[in-house]
Design an enzyme around this catalytic site. Sequence first.
Site, mmCIF file in Angstrom:
data_model
loop_
_atom_site.group_PDB
_atom_site.id
_atom_site.type_symbol
_atom_site.label_atom_id
_atom_site.label_comp_id
_atom_site.label_asym_id
_atom_site.label_seq_id
_atom_site.Cartn_x
_atom_site.Cartn_y
_atom_site.Cartn_z
ATOM 1 N N ASP A 7 0.843 -1.190 0.000
ATOM 2 C CA ASP A 7 0.000 0.000 0.000
ATOM 3 C C ASP A 7 0.881 1.244 0.000
ATOM 4 O O ASP A 7 2.062 1.193 0.363
ATOM 5 C CB ASP A 7 -0.899 -0.023 1.248
ATOM 6 C CG ASP A 7 -1.826 1.166 1.330
ATOM 7 O OD1 ASP A 7 -2.383 1.580 0.292
ATOM 8 O OD2 ASP A 7 -2.003 1.689 2.451
ATOM 9 N N ASP A 9 -0.320 4.976 1.076
ATOM 10 C CA ASP A 9 -0.540 5.939 2.156
ATOM 11 C C ASP A 9 -0.437 5.278 3.529
ATOM 12 O O ASP A 9 -1.069 4.264 3.796
ATOM 13 C CB ASP A 9 -1.907 6.611 1.983
ATOM 14 C CG ASP A 9 -2.027 7.241 0.608
ATOM 15 O OD1 ASP A 9 -1.082 7.921 0.202
ATOM 16 O OD2 ASP A 9 -3.053 7.024 -0.062
#
Length: 174
Positions: A7, A9
């Site tokens: 991922d 963020d």
Amino acid sequence: MKRIAIDMDEVIADFNSKMIPIFNTRFNTQISLADLEGVTIQQLRPDIKEQVEAMIGEAGFFADLAVIPHSQRVIKKLTETYEVFITTAAMEFPLSFDAKFRWLAEHFPFISPMNIVFCGNKSILNADYLIDDNARHFEHFSGEGILFSAPHNKQVRGFRRVNNWLEIESMFSL
């Protein structure tokens, strides 16, 4: 070759170090990282959720996030042994595509654009591991979810957890 989906963020891009000061200035408040334990900013302040999401959804919001320490070096090492994909649930903020893509090109130039996945539901990912700060993405993911610690997920249990990129480096014996 095994695949690792990572991922963006709060895993490789430090969302909160930008979000908190901008939030405090724009909404004339004083929240800290500690205030986000167990909640997102939208959950902390549901009264202004739409305004917060509009702010996050601005085209340039993701352009200048700081890089999470050690992520560049460790991910570079991971690419020597694993097929690595950066997977971000960008559909929530469609104006973020360009800023996120440019940020990745600047900070992770060794990740091919063909290995960058903008998606909504991460259950579509075909990988052996998913390193993410949001456990909801593990619900229908077929590989192993690895929870990257963030204030909002401190209370989440049931997944292997890492607190930083040095732990990931150790986990994958790099």
